[in-house]
Design an enzyme around this catalytic site. Structure first.
Site, PDB file in Angstrom:
ATOM      1  CB  SER A 121      -0.920   0.017   1.230  1.00  0.00           C
ATOM      2  OG  SER A 121      -0.157  -0.040   2.417  1.00  0.00           O
ATOM      3  CG  HIS A 142      -4.032  -1.997  -2.139  1.00  0.00           C
ATOM      4  ND1 HIS A 142      -4.584  -0.762  -1.965  1.00  0.00           N
ATOM      5  CD2 HIS A 142      -3.504  -2.349  -0.933  1.00  0.00           C
ATOM      6  CE1 HIS A 142      -4.401  -0.374  -0.711  1.00  0.00           C
ATOM      7  NE2 HIS A 142      -3.757  -1.312  -0.076  1.00  0.00           N
ATOM      8  CD  GLU A 154      -6.881   0.988  -4.714  1.00  0.00           C
ATOM      9  OE1 GLU A 154      -7.309   2.137  -4.831  1.00  0.00           O
ATOM     10  OE2 GLU A 154      -5.965   0.696  -3.909  1.00  0.00           O
ATOM     11  CG  ASN A 192      -4.571   3.072   1.165  1.00  0.00           C
ATOM     12  OD1 ASN A 192      -5.610   2.860   1.762  1.00  0.00           O
ATOM     13  ND2 ASN A 192      -3.579   2.202   1.114  1.00  0.00           N
TER      14      ASN A 192
HETATM   15  N1  3HC Z   1     -12.594 -10.939   9.254  1.00  0.00           N
HETATM   16  C1  3HC Z   1     -13.567 -11.582   8.587  1.00  0.00           C
HETATM   17  N2  3HC Z   1     -14.843 -11.145   8.559  1.00  0.00           N
HETATM   18  C2  3HC Z   1     -15.140 -10.046   9.254  1.00  0.00           C
HETATM   19  C3  3HC Z   1     -14.178  -9.333   9.973  1.00  0.00           C
HETATM   20  C4  3HC Z   1     -12.850  -9.827   9.965  1.00  0.00           C
HETATM   21  N3  3HC Z   1     -11.872  -9.204  10.605  1.00  0.00           N
HETATM   22  N4  3HC Z   1     -14.774  -8.253  10.539  1.00  0.00           N
HETATM   23  C5  3HC Z   1     -16.060  -8.291  10.185  1.00  0.00           C
HETATM   24  N5  3HC Z   1     -16.283  -9.356   9.408  1.00  0.00           N
HETATM   25  C6  3HC Z   1     -17.526  -9.700   8.753  1.00  0.00           C
HETATM   26  C7  3HC Z   1     -18.562 -10.213   9.697  1.00  0.00           C
HETATM   27  O1  3HC Z   1     -18.463 -11.618   9.833  1.00  0.00           O
HETATM   28  C8  3HC Z   1     -19.842  -9.799   9.011  1.00  0.00           C
HETATM   29  O2  3HC Z   1     -20.156 -10.702   7.962  1.00  0.00           O
HETATM   30  P1  3HC Z   1     -21.652 -10.948   7.492  1.00  0.00           P
HETATM   31  O3  3HC Z   1     -22.283  -9.607   7.292  1.00  0.00           O
HETATM   32  O4  3HC Z   1     -21.463 -11.726   6.234  1.00  0.00           O
HETATM   33  O5  3HC Z   1     -22.307 -11.732   8.573  1.00  0.00           O
HETATM   34  C9  3HC Z   1     -19.489  -8.487   8.348  1.00  0.00           C
HETATM   35  O6  3HC Z   1     -18.082  -8.479   8.228  1.00  0.00           O
HETATM   36  C10 3HC Z   1     -19.959  -7.321   9.158  1.00  0.00           C
HETATM   37  O7  3HC Z   1     -19.370  -7.440  10.430  1.00  0.00           O
HETATM   38  P2  3HC Z   1     -20.011  -6.932  11.787  1.00  0.00           P
HETATM   39  O8  3HC Z   1     -21.505  -6.936  11.674  1.00  0.00           O
HETATM   40  O9  3HC Z   1     -19.389  -7.657  12.917  1.00  0.00           O
HETATM   41  O10 3HC Z   1     -19.448  -5.510  11.918  1.00  0.00           O
HETATM   42  P3  3HC Z   1     -19.817  -4.208  11.142  1.00  0.00           P
HETATM   43  O11 3HC Z   1     -21.167  -4.217  10.551  1.00  0.00           O
HETATM   44  O12 3HC Z   1     -19.454  -3.169  12.103  1.00  0.00           O
HETATM   45  O13 3HC Z   1     -18.792  -4.210   9.921  1.00  0.00           O
HETATM   46  C11 3HC Z   1     -16.752  -3.729   8.899  1.00  0.00           C
HETATM   47  C12 3HC Z   1     -17.432  -4.309  10.115  1.00  0.00           C
HETATM   48  C13 3HC Z   1     -17.040  -4.583   7.692  1.00  0.00           C
HETATM   49  C14 3HC Z   1     -15.267  -3.746   9.195  1.00  0.00           C
HETATM   50  C15 3HC Z   1     -17.287  -2.262   8.665  1.00  0.00           C
HETATM   51  O14 3HC Z   1     -17.216  -1.537   9.854  1.00  0.00           O
HETATM   52  C16 3HC Z   1     -16.554  -1.520   7.593  1.00  0.00           C
HETATM   53  O15 3HC Z   1     -16.815  -1.664   6.419  1.00  0.00           O
HETATM   54  N6  3HC Z   1     -15.596  -0.647   7.998  1.00  0.00           N
HETATM   55  C17 3HC Z   1     -14.758   0.103   7.093  1.00  0.00           C
HETATM   56  C18 3HC Z   1     -13.530  -0.703   6.823  1.00  0.00           C
HETATM   57  C19 3HC Z   1     -12.575  -0.029   5.858  1.00  0.00           C
HETATM   58  O16 3HC Z   1     -12.695   1.132   5.519  1.00  0.00           O
HETATM   59  N7  3HC Z   1     -11.559  -0.770   5.412  1.00  0.00           N
HETATM   60  C20 3HC Z   1     -10.571  -0.273   4.517  1.00  0.00           C
HETATM   61  C21 3HC Z   1      -9.406   0.260   5.278  1.00  0.00           C
HETATM   62  S1  3HC Z   1      -8.120   0.826   4.201  1.00  0.00           S
HETATM   63  C22 3HC Z   1      -7.200  -0.543   3.856  1.00  0.00           C
HETATM   64  O17 3HC Z   1      -7.407  -1.595   4.365  1.00  0.00           O
HETATM   65  C23 3HC Z   1      -6.089  -0.381   2.866  1.00  0.00           C
HETATM   66  C24 3HC Z   1      -4.747  -0.445   3.512  1.00  0.00           C
HETATM   67  O18 3HC Z   1      -3.754  -0.411   2.501  1.00  0.00           O
HETATM   68  C25 3HC Z   1      -4.527   0.699   4.464  1.00  0.00           C
END
Ligand code: 3HC
Length: 397
Positions: A121, A142, A154, A192
């Site tokens: 990243s 990515h 990506e 990002n």
């Molecule tokens: N591993 C596997 N599955 C997971 C998980 C994990 N760590 N965390 C959550 N899940 C799954 C759950 O099992 C659930 O699945 P389902 O809907 O199929 O039953 C689903 O995700 C939703 O989980 P929860 O209901 O427990 O929790 P939320 O509704 O709060 O969702 C989230 C959690 C999906 C993480 C949501 O909060 C979200 O989309 N957050 C934004 C995350 C984001 O922006 N990520 C990108 C970051 S940037 C990046 O990664 C790039 C890097 O280069 C920096």
């Protein structure tokens, strides 16, 4: 072409690598996960097991499916076991010395036709490709945290990547259930470059005691309907990753917009990296009490009608997005897709703009500028273009 793919290698089984290995195995590929030593391998296997148990617990997969997925996963500490891999994704720590070691090994071990992808990243995919004798078969792929959940992938191409490689990797991304967005190699790629400066802005507001972390998170969530606030997300992504992305953006552009918040740098120096170390902006039962919002900035925000906390976080991100589109790096559609599928935005930046109108966004940016709360001195030309037509004499036409 992809149908011929059977064996996928994943090198590095930290949070991202383990998630990537799981995604491929769930899509029916035979996956070999590689780690540096037995302890790291056990941790990586543990990540996959926890995630699969969670999927079973939520009724997403059956016990039988889980057994089939497990049977497709092999774990090893020997990179030599990738000698028959068709496709390899690297997800090792973000240091060029480590990447060099991995890619020179992969280049030697894997057949010449094997495509090598990096999940980097914050490093240049072009530089990584140049470490191999097959730069035309090296791409960025990515993923987003949590990898099994977030739908964006990506596909990052370099000046050396062949069209055939791009086609194959795009097809692979679709086959593992991801929505690919194909872009060139540029610092931060799409998601990002839009997400991390916004997180950095939130840290800066927190550092300047404009509001509490809870207020900052809640206001951003409310403003754009986001699944998480920026400080919670920083803890999820890892503060070290956020800092690395800010630093690469700064290195590439030397734009004050990309100067890392001092608090971000200090937190990383202190080893407070977020969830992975158990402490970040949140967590830590014996932490000192959170500093209360006080001082000039907090007062200004309370008093100034045009400054609303959530908008102070979203407006600069919309501006960044329009600058990116204006540069021709990504289309409006790709930008919106990246933020929707990579970061869980219900609406992408151009849709958020449409909802607010350019005037509202520009007013927020200008008010922020007056109080030195943003380094964006002049709103993006594409944003200004959308303002109601104001002639040179200052009157509406
Ligand atoms: N591993 C596997 N599955 C997971 C998980 C994990 N760590 N965390 C959550 N899940 C799954 C759950 O099992 C659930 O699945 P389902 O809907 O199929 O039953 C689903 O995700 C939703 O989980 P929860 O209901 O427990 O929790 P939320 O509704 O709060 O969702 C989230 C959690 C999906 C993480 C949501 O909060 C979200 O989309 N957050 C934004 C995350 C984001 O922006 N990520 C990108 C970051 S940037 C990046 O990664 C790039 C890097 O280069 C920096």
């Amino acid at each position: 072409m992809v149908q011929e793919f059977e064996k996928v290698g994943v090198v590095g089984l930290g949070t991202m690598g383990a998630g990537i290995a799981e995604v491929f195995a769930r899509a029916g590929f035979d996956v070999t996960g590689v780690e540096i030593d037995q302890a790291a391998l056990d941790r990586g296997r543990g990540h996959v097991e926890t995630s699969l148990s969670r999927a079973v617990g939520r009724g997403k997969i059956t016990e039988e499916e889980r057994a089939a997925i497990d049977a497709r996963l092999t774990f090893t500490t020997s990179r030599e076991d990738l000698a028959d891999a068709d496709f390899v994704v690297e997800a090792v720590p973000e240091r060029m010395t480590i990447k060099r070691d991995v890619f020179s090994d992969l280049d030697r071990i894997c057949p010449p036709g094997t495509i090598l992808a990096t999940n980097t990243s914050s490093l240049s995919v072009t530089e990584i490709a140049a470490l191999t004798g097959r730069p035309e078969r090296v791409v960025g792929l990515h993923f987003f945290n949590p990898a099994p959940v977030m739908k964006l992938a990506e596909v990052v191409t370099t000046v050396s990547t062949s069209a055939e490689t791009v086609d194959i990797v795009t097809e692979v991304a679709k086959r593992i259930g991801k929505t690919p967005v194909t872009v060139g190699d540029r610092a931060g790629f799409v998601a990002n470059a839009l997400l991390v400066p916004y997180i950095n802005d939130a840290i800066r507001l927190y550092e300047r005691r404009v509001a509490t972390r809870e207020e900052i998170d809640a206001s951003a969530q409310k403003a754009a309907g986001l699944p998480m606030g920026p400080l919670t997300l920083a803890d999820l992504v890892g503060l070290d990753v956020c800092l690395a992305v800010m630093d690469v953006l700064w290195d590439e552009y030397r734009d004050p917009r990309y100067v890392a918040a001092p608090l971000l740098r200090r937190m990383v120096a202190a080893g407070r990296l977020g969830r992975k170390t158990g402490r970040g902006f949140y967590a830590g039962k014996d932490d000192p009490a959170e500093p209360q919002p006080t001082g000039r900035f907090a007062e200004m925000v309370r008093e100034e009608e045009t400054l609303e906390l959530g908008e102070m976080l979203i407006a600069p991100q919309i501006d960044d997005a329009l600058r990116m589109i204006g540069d021709g790096y990504a289309s409006a559609h790709d930008v919106d897709t990246a933020m929707r599928f990579g970061c869980g935005y219900p609406k992408g930046p151009t849709e958020l703009l449409e909802e607010r109108g350019a005037e509202h966004v520009v007013t927020t940016l200008v008010a922020m500028g007056e109080y030195s709360l943003t380094t964006i001195a002049v709103p993006a030309p594409l944003l200004v273009d959308q303002l109601p037509d104001v002639g040179h004499d200052g009157h509406d036409h």
